[in-house]
Motif scaffolding. Structure first.
Motif, PDB file in Angstrom:
ATOM      1  N   LYS A 601      10.707 -12.554  -0.119  1.00 39.18           N
ATOM      2  CA  LYS A 601      10.114 -12.627  -1.451  1.00 39.18           C
ATOM      3  C   LYS A 601       9.281 -11.375  -1.652  1.00 39.18           C
ATOM      4  CE  LYS A 601       7.075 -15.334  -4.406  1.00 39.18           C
ATOM      5  NZ  LYS A 601       7.772 -15.670  -5.657  1.00 39.18           N
ATOM      6  N   LYS A 602       9.508 -10.749  -2.814  1.00 36.53           N
ATOM      7  CA  LYS A 602       8.830  -9.476  -3.066  1.00 36.53           C
ATOM      8  C   LYS A 602       7.957  -9.584  -4.298  1.00 36.53           C
ATOM      9  CE  LYS A 602      12.485  -6.586  -1.231  1.00 36.53           C
ATOM     10  NZ  LYS A 602      13.717  -5.899  -1.595  1.00 36.53           N
ATOM     11  N   GLY A 603       7.010  -8.683  -4.388  1.00 35.58           N
ATOM     12  CA  GLY A 603       6.176  -8.649  -5.576  1.00 35.58           C
ATOM     13  C   GLY A 603       5.345  -7.387  -5.588  1.00 35.58           C
ATOM     14  N   THR A 604       4.656  -7.178  -6.690  1.00 38.88           N
ATOM     15  CA  THR A 604       3.738  -6.047  -6.729  1.00 38.88           C
ATOM     16  C   THR A 604       2.318  -6.582  -6.836  1.00 38.88           C
ATOM     17  OG1 THR A 604       3.976  -5.970  -9.107  1.00 38.88           O
ATOM     18  CG2 THR A 604       5.345  -4.461  -7.837  1.00 38.88           C
ATOM     19  N   MET A 605       1.422  -5.875  -6.174  1.00 41.14           N
ATOM     20  CA  MET A 605       0.034  -6.306  -6.172  1.00 41.14           C
ATOM     21  C   MET A 605      -0.862  -5.094  -6.082  1.00 41.14           C
ATOM     22  SD  MET A 605      -0.685  -9.754  -4.262  1.00 41.14           S
ATOM     23  CE  MET A 605       0.693 -10.685  -3.697  1.00 41.14           C
ATOM     24  N   GLN A 606      -2.141  -5.381  -6.148  1.00 39.93           N
ATOM     25  CA  GLN A 606      -3.099  -4.318  -5.884  1.00 39.93           C
ATOM     26  C   GLN A 606      -3.812  -4.623  -4.583  1.00 39.93           C
ATOM     27  OE1 GLN A 606      -5.406  -4.069  -9.601  1.00 39.93           O
ATOM     28  NE2 GLN A 606      -4.542  -2.008  -9.701  1.00 39.93           N
ATOM     29  N   TRP A 607      -4.136  -3.530  -3.890  1.00 41.11           N
ATOM     30  CA  TRP A 607      -4.704  -3.681  -2.558  1.00 41.11           C
ATOM     31  C   TRP A 607      -6.014  -2.905  -2.497  1.00 41.11           C
ATOM     32  CZ3 TRP A 607      -3.620   0.264   1.619  1.00 41.11           C
ATOM     33  CH2 TRP A 607      -4.211  -0.120   2.853  1.00 41.11           C
ATOM     34  N   TRP A 608      -7.038  -3.509  -1.960  1.00 37.83           N
ATOM     35  CA  TRP A 608      -8.333  -2.837  -1.787  1.00 37.83           C
ATOM     36  C   TRP A 608      -8.209  -1.980  -0.541  1.00 37.83           C
ATOM     37  CZ3 TRP A 608     -12.206  -1.822  -4.802  1.00 37.83           C
ATOM     38  CH2 TRP A 608     -13.465  -1.510  -4.297  1.00 37.83           C
ATOM     39  N   ARG A 609      -8.138  -0.664  -0.762  1.00 35.07           N
ATOM     40  CA  ARG A 609      -7.779   0.287   0.270  1.00 35.07           C
ATOM     41  C   ARG A 609      -8.738   0.211   1.455  1.00 35.07           C
ATOM     42  NH1 ARG A 609      -6.829   6.237  -2.036  1.00 35.07           N
ATOM     43  NH2 ARG A 609      -9.031   6.505  -1.507  1.00 35.07           N
ATOM     44  N   ASP A 610      -8.183   0.347   2.660  1.00 38.05           N
ATOM     45  CA  ASP A 610      -8.979   0.236   3.871  1.00 38.05           C
ATOM     46  C   ASP A 610      -9.935   1.403   4.075  1.00 38.05           C
ATOM     47  OD1 ASP A 610      -8.220  -2.165   4.791  1.00 38.05           O
ATOM     48  OD2 ASP A 610      -6.744  -1.450   6.233  1.00 38.05           O
ATOM     49  N   TRP A 611      -9.603   2.556   3.515  1.00 39.54           N
ATOM     50  CA  TRP A 611     -10.419   3.742   3.789  1.00 39.54           C
ATOM     51  C   TRP A 611     -11.173   4.179   2.545  1.00 39.54           C
ATOM     52  CZ3 TRP A 611      -5.151   3.469   3.657  1.00 39.54           C
ATOM     53  CH2 TRP A 611      -4.534   4.120   2.581  1.00 39.54           C
ATOM     54  N   LYS A 612     -12.166   4.990   2.766  1.00 40.98           N
ATOM     55  CA  LYS A 612     -13.019   5.415   1.665  1.00 40.98           C
ATOM     56  C   LYS A 612     -12.363   6.565   0.926  1.00 40.98           C
ATOM     57  CE  LYS A 612     -17.350   3.757   3.445  1.00 40.98           C
ATOM     58  NZ  LYS A 612     -18.495   3.994   4.287  1.00 40.98           N
ATOM     59  N   PRO A 613     -12.576   6.756  -0.361  1.00 44.44           N
ATOM     60  CA  PRO A 613     -13.308   5.816  -1.203  1.00 44.44           C
ATOM     61  C   PRO A 613     -12.479   4.566  -1.464  1.00 44.44           C
ATOM     62  CG  PRO A 613     -12.398   7.595  -2.531  1.00 44.44           C
ATOM     63  CD  PRO A 613     -12.072   7.918  -1.105  1.00 44.44           C
ATOM     64  N   HIS A 614     -13.130   3.408  -1.278  1.00 50.37           N
ATOM     65  CA  HIS A 614     -12.410   2.156  -1.478  1.00 50.37           C
ATOM     66  C   HIS A 614     -12.065   1.986  -2.947  1.00 50.37           C
ATOM     67  CE1 HIS A 614     -13.146   1.086   2.587  1.00 50.37           C
ATOM     68  NE2 HIS A 614     -14.454   1.159   2.435  1.00 50.37           N
ATOM     69  N   LYS A 615     -10.863   1.600  -3.199  1.00 47.14           N
ATOM     70  CA  LYS A 615     -10.472   1.304  -4.576  1.00 47.14           C
ATOM     71  C   LYS A 615      -9.200   0.473  -4.570  1.00 47.14           C
ATOM     72  CE  LYS A 615      -7.731   5.454  -5.345  1.00 47.14           C
ATOM     73  NZ  LYS A 615      -7.482   6.618  -6.160  1.00 47.14           N
ATOM     74  N   TRP A 616      -8.885  -0.081  -5.732  1.00 42.04           N
ATOM     75  CA  TRP A 616      -7.657  -0.870  -5.856  1.00 42.04           C
ATOM     76  C   TRP A 616      -6.488   0.076  -6.041  1.00 42.04           C
ATOM     77  CZ3 TRP A 616      -7.708  -5.790  -4.586  1.00 42.04           C
ATOM     78  CH2 TRP A 616      -8.898  -6.519  -4.714  1.00 42.04           C
ATOM     79  N   ASP A 618      -2.067   0.310  -6.271  1.00 45.18           N
ATOM     80  CA  ASP A 618      -0.860  -0.495  -6.451  1.00 45.18           C
ATOM     81  C   ASP A 618      -0.033  -0.478  -5.181  1.00 45.18           C
ATOM     82  OD1 ASP A 618      -1.454  -1.215  -9.016  1.00 45.18           O
ATOM     83  OD2 ASP A 618      -0.574   0.614  -9.861  1.00 45.18           O
ATOM     84  N   VAL A 619       0.425  -1.647  -4.781  1.00 45.41           N
ATOM     85  CA  VAL A 619       1.267  -1.724  -3.594  1.00 45.41           C
ATOM     86  C   VAL A 619       2.438  -2.653  -3.876  1.00 45.41           C
ATOM     87  CG1 VAL A 619      -0.559  -1.279  -1.917  1.00 45.41           C
ATOM     88  CG2 VAL A 619      -0.121  -3.618  -2.656  1.00 45.41           C
ATOM     89  N   LYS A 620       3.487  -2.484  -3.080  1.00 53.38           N
ATOM     90  CA  LYS A 620       4.592  -3.450  -3.087  1.00 53.38           C
ATOM     91  C   LYS A 620       4.329  -4.414  -1.946  1.00 53.38           C
ATOM     92  CE  LYS A 620       8.311  -1.564  -5.633  1.00 53.38           C
ATOM     93  NZ  LYS A 620       7.470  -0.569  -6.306  1.00 53.38           N
ATOM     94  N   PHE A 621       4.623  -5.662  -2.208  1.00 49.26           N
ATOM     95  CA  PHE A 621       4.254  -6.691  -1.259  1.00 49.26           C
ATOM     96  C   PHE A 621       5.494  -7.510  -0.964  1.00 49.26           C
ATOM     97  CE2 PHE A 621       2.078 -10.776  -0.277  1.00 49.26           C
ATOM     98  CZ  PHE A 621       1.206 -10.316   0.693  1.00 49.26           C
ATOM     99  N   ALA A 622       5.767  -7.778   0.313  1.00 53.67           N
ATOM    100  CA  ALA A 622       6.967  -8.557   0.633  1.00 53.67           C
ATOM    101  C   ALA A 622       6.690  -9.510   1.773  1.00 53.67           C
ATOM    102  CB  ALA A 622       8.113  -7.620   1.008  1.00 53.67           C
ATOM    103  N   LEU A 623       7.260 -10.682   1.670  1.00 55.15           N
ATOM    104  CA  LEU A 623       7.175 -11.654   2.757  1.00 55.15           C
ATOM    105  C   LEU A 623       8.594 -11.904   3.249  1.00 55.15           C
ATOM    106  CD1 LEU A 623       5.837 -13.902   4.455  1.00 55.15           C
ATOM    107  CD2 LEU A 623       6.251 -15.428   2.542  1.00 55.15           C
ATOM    108  N   GLU A 624       8.835 -11.594   4.524  1.00 56.57           N
ATOM    109  CA  GLU A 624      10.139 -11.865   5.118  1.00 56.57           C
ATOM    110  C   GLU A 624      10.026 -13.101   5.974  1.00 56.57           C
ATOM    111  OE1 GLU A 624      11.904  -7.433   5.824  1.00 56.57           O
ATOM    112  OE2 GLU A 624      12.355  -8.989   7.299  1.00 56.57           O
ATOM    113  N   GLN A 625      10.836 -14.082   5.641  1.00 53.23           N
ATOM    114  CA  GLN A 625      10.788 -15.316   6.419  1.00 53.23           C
ATOM    115  C   GLN A 625      12.060 -15.474   7.199  1.00 53.23           C
ATOM    116  OE1 GLN A 625       9.694 -18.163   3.209  1.00 53.23           O
ATOM    117  NE2 GLN A 625       8.406 -18.980   4.825  1.00 53.23           N
TER     118      GLN A 625
END
Lengths: 1173, 275
Positions: A601-616, A618-625
């Motif tokens: 299952k795939k989707g697009t989301m926003q991700w709070w970046r791990d490194w500075k400067p932190h910001k939202w 856009d990322v692609k998100f997928a769950l492989e089952q």
């Protein structure tokens, strides 16, 4: 939804109530009296009886109304008598109030009325500001009035002690007469109308009510001093008027309207917290110039009126700034009266058939509702059998309407000879109906209606009227059947039966003229919904009489629902498992027809970046089952992002995810994913979905995947750990058997938590599977055994046992002002000042307009209101003063104060679903359930709670089948309490609001409430906040976040000796049935970030070392509460044959004292050896 | 206490052990071994027998192969009935494994539909779901779904993904609480000894006076013969998914829990074994 009551009076003056959970009108059985009108609120019901006196019926409650009387005994030292009651002439009285100004000997206290009784005799209070005093209770000072101490010093010249005695209101569930005394003697004329409300104006004093009454001469009276501790009020005060009033209505808030004789309406203005009776009247014209108003009903924000032509009108534009509104709108329907209940819900009595109608579809956005719907349920008399009373009052009804005086006298004789008491009912009913000039319209309209309307007698279905086996329903038959029944139970004599049939013939002729023959159709005169808590979402079973009998059997208790135990259901479960055995067990070696494949299952989301400067970003998100090697479901999460134009990804194995936390706020739909590693860092993967729906889809899917990969299905086990976040989200964790192992327990950060639907502030459980929760609005909830709910829909949720849950909390903002010499206090601050409208810290601007509910799930349910209940106190306008921002605030202005603030509160409400059912009616602030071994058979299960008013309560009848229990037993205390905990051997500890600890003596299965409180001094200079008692250990947390352990507890001295400091930085503690200690730590530093509110586990806790050694840090960042009291998995090493039996017996047997240290130390040596070998 | 969700799982994961043997008259190059397979009760024969086909094609010449079809004891098996239904209807009281004969010739045109590809099964499956939703919700739910949602239902069935299927199918099982059930219950009653393929009528889960309809009520209204009186011995078995629910089982509950993925409640009425 708790059960509440709609009250109504029929035309014969009988008072009935209809429960929101029930399906029939229940008659108020106290009825020696007939009533004209009633006005109900949640805790009581006021009424005007036919003697025109006012009566009060206070509903009984598990917590009685009790009032603490106090007086002080004062003594002075002199060299001859030592301390004695010989005081100096300039001194206060020997017995006085706290200030010393009033003389108050013990025998000067009297019960306020015959409705009260003393609970016991006077006794001495030995608690002094949270500290126990010496036995005599004396406190010492140099002189009156001065500061008192509990220790006698060389210069202590005076002493005093406090005596207390409780009185209790005893006239509950009965009609208690209220004397009609004004300030200057009896009131001149009898009462004619009454209306109760105003409880939203102020919460001080607790349970305050406004009661307005109208006399026959059209005067209006206001009842003063009604509140929780004085349900009857003090006296009547006349309110001046611009004319003569016929009827008055008072809403829950500050809305009061009345109808004048001439048909205009008047509106009370100037009703405030300080002046609940208001200051002046304003006249509003009748909606219809031809037909004046005869009736008005007001709610929170609505006004309904009825004019002489029975037309119904709705007033537009009512709000607290404009109680007059702006205009009338004509509504459909013809009513004789209307009543507005809670939540602005509307009830009416139709002019055509005298039935009670409910206005459907009234919501806060559509206050006028949609349509009238008749309440169609039988009365209790109808179902049982036709009581003789109803048949005789039936006669009186017929007689009255026909005006056949002669027939009436015949009938009266008749009933006289048969059963005397009916006579009174009959006459009373008639008086009730001819009740003076106040309701001429009603009578007239009723007559008209009768003349016009076709006979409504036979429309009722036989199942409703419930006559035993009499299928032919005509007037004559009905009459006969009834009369026979009436005399039947008393033994039918031949001649009596004869007279009866004669009389029935007589009635029949009357009935031809007046179609109101059968009593089956109740004729209502008055309805009051002020105590009836329904809203537009309520499921009411009042409108369809066909199902009434069938489902009225359904119990409200929380035992297993019939559907679950039904034979058909059992059969299906059994047969399905048989089928699986038959068709599959022997053929497991066969190949599967469909090969398992990977599902993405795939989707697009926003991700709070791990490194500075932190910001939202856009990322692609997928769950492989996919199916794991042992056929279990597993999966991987991928997060694809761009870094410096380069495609990169981050992944997490589903079986490594430890928790999914929704972090819904008003701007983004975010959630956090933790793994053990991320918990250590205090830095989760933070993701934001585009819409709330999308977020919930993902969360539900991920949650199912995580549970699948760990083989978790269905409801939480009885051993589960429960925790609650500051957002009210509920999580459970299935403990591994080695969670409490020593020395190598499962690390806290590897525990897997999954969410359960619902919204709670705290949750408590034990290992028998009894789980209770308390909401932010203090509602008590009991766990139903289901799972899922909320956004966990479909497969992640059970179908049964999921119910609607609501919660209410307040959002606070602060109004800040600074003083300047010219204009005084204004909203013009210094440039360096905080925002003039801000949050508590002053850093965020929060205006009334831009402040939103905490998340989109919450909706406002009230307007902004000044909060007078803030700590530190306020002045009359709610202001708190200080020298400067930010400092401590006080409730009065001094010369040194240059700034002031006040707090505004606004209520918001959440509606969700979860495996919880409400335990009405008492709101709670704390609850505790006995911790015990999973196999123990303690029944009933001891459960204690603190009400939100601080009463200590002991729940009776809690068993595995009825986890909600049956009723509360009130345990008296001399002051309000705030925290309570019961240990494995019935040792009950509690914390009072003044921060002192108490131990309850002699609690056992035989005496579930124990006998008395022992005051335990708190640690020096600390006010205790919370307590938790495990098998033997007692831990408390104080207001500064220190964790204390009680030293020296022995079976012979269960109060222990002293407090030992264990740790600081603690918000809450939970001690389990193994004496395991878990806390919510205040602040925990991780490698990336810091988390507040973190679950921590005490390591190294052993029987010999109940204090443990260090903390292990688990999930955190906003956790508010944890309970480990369900987890009684002994770590494997403890399973030693020589030890276990002795431990278990001591746990399962509530009568036995807690196991002594000696016994435990013996066990420990053996265990220790076992590990070392 | 088991939860109703477990019923859904049990229904979905129901399997019938089956032995496929090649019809004796088929021409083979060498002897064909029987093929053993666990067939999902809720799926369709032609959807799950790729392996069977592959197995037997190994021993056959390409020119001897036409469309594959199956029979049980001489009765051609309709691929468009769910497998579990075929088993309950024709073989429920026979020994396991279920012995099915495989044919590659002489397609019984009068008895069976052709099934050239999986898209035919998909079309049949989706039309069943749509018909069921027309009965349940006046087609409102299925029409509100997107193309990909429809695909998800089908893919769930095709790939035996319970979660994937039910994530979507639960929407088809919802109904307004105040109505207490679907508009009509999508059901089909199959009789072994009748010329009619099945009985299907409009039937509501709740009676007009508010009572819950049960399986017994349905049979009484639609096929009263199936219900035996108290005084006589049982003549018929009423079988759904290989089990015999009690007649007092609420129909709405059955429809929610014992329907096939095509959203129909397939009820077999078969003669009771005379032992």
């Amino acid at each position: 939804m708790p059960v509440s009551l709609l009250c109504a009076v029929d035309v014969y003056g009988r008072v009935y109530s209809l429960s929101t959970g029930g399906q029939q009108w229940e008659q108020c059985r106290d009825a020696v009296l007939e009533f004209k009108r009633v006005t109900a609120v949640q805790q009581c019901c006021w009424g005007i009886a036919c003697d025109h006196h006012i009566y009060l019926n206070v509903h009984s409650s598990d917590v009685p109304i009790r009032y603490q009387e106090e007086t002080f005994e004062n003594q002075r030292w002199n060299p001859v008598d030592n301390f004695s009651d010989r005081l100096l002439p300039s001194d206060r009285w020997q017995w006085s109030n706290i200030t010393g100004l009033e003389h108050q000997p013990l025998d000067s206290f009297f019960l306020p009325s015959t409705n009260w009784e003393w609970e016991g005799d006077w006794y001495i209070d030995e608690n002094f500001g949270g500290e126990p005093t010496e036995k005599e209770g004396w406190t010492y000072a140099i002189d009156f009035p001065a500061t008192y101490t509990k220790d006698k010093k060389w210069n202590s010249c005076v002493r005093r002690r406090r005596w207390i005695r409780y009185r209790r209101y005893k006239a509950t569930d009965t009609w208690a007469k209220i004397p009609s005394e004004g300030h200057s003697g009896p009131l001149p004329d009898p009462f004619n109308d009454i209306s109760c409300g105003g409880w939203e104006i102020s919460e001080e004093p607790r349970g305050r009510l406004s009661l307005w009454a109208v006399s026959l001469q059209g005067k209006v009276w206001f009842r003063e001093g009604i509140h929780h501790h004085s349900p009857e009020g003090d006296g009547w005060e006349e309110v001046s008027l611009p004319g003569e009033v016929v009827q008055i209505s008072c809403g829950p808030g500050d809305l009061v309207w009345a109808v004048l004789w001439e048909g205009q309406l008047i509106v009370r203005e100037g009703i405030t917290r300080d002046c609940p009776q208001g200051s002046s009247w304003v006249v509003v014209d009748s909606p219809n110039p031809e037909a004046g108003a005869i009736h008005v009903a007001v709610g929170d924000n609505v006004v309904w009126a009825v004019t002489k032509d029975n037309k119904v009108w709705f007033r537009r534009g009512i709000n607290s700034y404009n109680p007059r509104g702006s205009g009338w709108i004509g509504m459909v329907g013809e009513m004789v009266m209307i009543n507005v209940g809670l939540n602005d819900q509307v009830w009416g009595i139709s002019c055509e058939d005298r039935a009670v109608y409910f206005r459907q579809g009234v919501t806060s956005s559509e206050l006028s509702g949609k349509a009238w719907k008749a309440v169609n349920v039988p009365r209790d008399g109808d179902i049982r059998s036709h009581s003789s009373a109803s048949s005789s009052s039936l006669h009186s009804a017929g007689c009255f309407f026909s005006g056949e005086v002669r027939a009436q006298s015949v009938m009266s004789e008749d009933s006289d000879t048969e059963n005397g008491p009916q006579r009174a009912v009959l006459e009373g009913a008639t008086t009730a109906f001819t009740a003076g000039p106040s309701i001429p319209e009603e009578v007239a309209s009723l007559r008209e209606a009768e003349a016009k309307s076709p006979p409504p007698v036979l429309v009722l279905s036989p199942s409703l009227s419930g006559g035993p086996g009499d299928p032919q329903w005509s007037n004559v038959d009905l009459e006969e059947a009834q009369t026979h029944l009436a005399v039947g139970p008393a033994g039918v004599r031949g001649d009596a039966a004869d007279t009866c049939s004669l009389s029935s013939v007589a009635t029949y002729t009357l009935c031809q003229e007046e179609p109101y023959g059968a009593d089956e159709h109740p004729l209502w005169a008055w309805v009051s919904g002020g105590g009836c808590g329904v809203d537009c979402h309520s499921q009411l079973n009042w409108f369809n009489s066909a199902t009434a009998l069938a489902s009225s059997v359904q119990s409200m208790s929380l035992s297993i629902s019939p559907a679950q135990t039904a034979a058909w259901r059992k059969q299906i479960f059994e047969q399905l498992s048989e089928r699986s055995k038959r068709e599959m067990d022997n053929f497991k070696h066969y190949e599967q027809a469909i090969e398992q494949s990977v599902w993405v299952k795939k989707g697009t989301m926003q991700w709070w970046r791990d490194w500075k400067p932190h910001k939202w970003v856009d990322v692609k998100f997928a769950l492989e089952q996919f199916s794991g090697p042992e056929g279990n479901q597993d999966g991987i999460l991928f997060l694809y992002y761009n870094f410096n134009e380069e495609k990169k990804y981050l992944h997490a194995f589903i079986n490594e995810v430890t928790i999914l936390v929704p972090v819904l706020n008003d701007s983004k739909h975010t959630f956090a994913i933790y793994t053990a590693e991320r918990t250590k860092q205090r830095w989760p993967i933070r993701l934001a979905a585009a819409t709330e729906l999308e977020m919930h889809d993902w969360l539900a899917l991920l949650s199912v995947s995580c549970c699948d990969s760990r083989g978790i299905q269905g409801p939480p086990s009885k051993q589960a750990l429960w925790s609650v976040t500051c957002k009210g989200d509920i999580f459970v964790c299935e403990p591994s058997p080695s969670l409490e192992a020593c020395p190598y327990p499962t690390p806290c950060d590897q525990m897997f938590w999954h969410q359960v639907g619902g919204h709670l502030r705290l949750v408590e459980c034990n290992s028998l599977g009894v789980v209770w929760g308390v909401g932010y609005d203090h509602t008590a909830w009991v766990y139903t055994g289901g799972y899922g709910g909320g956004f966990l829909q479909g497969l992640a949720s059970s179908t049964d046992n999921i119910y609607t849950q609501t919660d209410v909390k307040c959002v606070y903002i602060y109004e800040n002002q600074r003083w300047n010499p010219v204009t005084g206090y204004t909203n013009r601050g210094l440039p360096t000042d905080r925002y003039m409208w801000s949050d508590a810290t002053g850093l965020q601007e929060c205006t009334k307009a831009n402040t939103k509910p905490p998340s989109p799930h919450w909706t406002w349910v009230a307007d902004w209101a000044i909060d007078y209940g803030i700590s530190g106190g306020t002045d009359r306008e709610g202001w708190q003063y200080a020298a400067d921002f930010p400092t401590s605030y006080h409730g009065h202005k001094t010369l040194k104060d240059f700034v002031r603030r006040r707090r505004w509160a606004r209520k918001c409400k959440l509606t969700t679903t979860g495996p919880w059912q409400e335990v009405p009616p008492i709101p709670l602030s704390d609850v505790t359930i006995i911790p015990c071994g999973a196999q123990s058979s303690v029944e009933p299960i001891p459960l204690w709670a603190i009400s939100n008013k601080g009463d200590v309560l002991c729940r009776l009848g809690v068993t595995l089948l009825t986890p909600a229990g049956t009723s509360w037993l009130h345990v008296g205390t001399d002051q309000p309490f705030k925290s309570i905990s019961i240990g494995g051997a019935n040792q009950v500890w509690a914390i009072a609001r003044d921060g002192s600890a108490f131990y309850r003596g002699s609690v056992s299965a035989q005496s579930p409430a124990g006998d008395c409180w022992y005051h335990i001094p708190s640690p020096a200079r600390q006010k205790l906040q919370q307590v938790s008692v495990g098998r033997t250990s007692v831990y408390t947390v104080d207001q500064h976040g220190n964790l204390w352990f009680r030293q020296g507890l022995t079976p012979s001295y269960p109060q222990g000796l002293s407090w030992e400091h264990i740790s600081n930085n603690v918000r809450k503690v939970s001690v389990g049935p193994l004496d395991q200690v878990w806390i919510i730590a205040d602040k925990v530093q991780g490698s990336h970030s810091l988390s507040c509110g973190t679950v921590c586990h005490r390591l190294g806790v052993q029987p010999m070392e109940p204090k443990g050694q260090s903390w292990d840090y688990g999930i955190g960042g906003g956790w508010d509460h944890i309970t480990v009291r369900g987890n009684s998995f002994e770590a494997p090493r403890v399973r030693m044959p020589s030890v276990t039996p002795s431990l278990t017996t001591s746990l399962t047997d509530p009568l036995r004292p807690p196991p002594t240290r000696k016994l435990l130390s013996f066990g420990n040596t053996e265990n220790g050896n076992a590990v070392r070998c | 206490m088991a939860d109703d969700k477990d019923v859904l799982r049990d229904v979905w994961f129901g399997r019938i052990p089956t032995c496929f043997t090649l019809y004796q008259d088929e021409i083979t190059e060498r002897e064909a071994e029987p093929f053993y397979l666990l067939l999902p009760r809720v799926s369709y024969l032609t959807l799950v027998t790729d392996k069977v086909k592959k197995h037997f094609l190994k021993v056959m010449k390409a020119e001897d192969v036409e469309e594959m079809w199956f029979d049980f004891e001489g009765t051609p098996l309709k691929w468009h009935y769910p497998i579990g239904l075929l088993f309950d209807l024709h073989a429920s009281n026979t020994a396991l494994p279920w012995s099915i004969t495989v044919h590659f010739k002489n397609f019984p045109e009068r008895d069976l539909l052709h099934c050239p590809s999986n898209s035919v099964i998909e079309a049949h499956f989706m039309s069943s779901i749509k018909e069921a939703d027309a009965l349940k919700h006046k087609s409102q739910v299925i029409n509100d779904m997107q193309k990909k949602d429809h695909k998800q239902l089908w893919m769930g069935l095709q790939n035996d993904k319970f979660d994937q299927f039910w994530a979507m199918n639960r929407k088809l099982m919802e109904y307004p609480t105040e109505e207490g059930g679907f508009r009509y219950i999508p059901f089909r009653i199959y009789l072994t000894m009748s010329d009619r393929p099945f009985i299907q009528k409009l039937f509501r889960p709740i009676s007009p006076d508010g009572h819950t309809h049960t399986l017994g009520d349905l049979l009484k209204a639609v096929y009263p013969v199936a219900i035996s009186n108290d005084d006589e011995s049982k003549r018929y078995q009423v079988v759904i998914h290989g089990i015999e629910p009690l007649l007092e089982t609420p129909l709405q509950w059955l429809s929610e829990h014992l329907s096939h993925p095509d959203n129909f409640l397939h009820i077999s009425v078969i003669p009771a074994p005379s032992d």
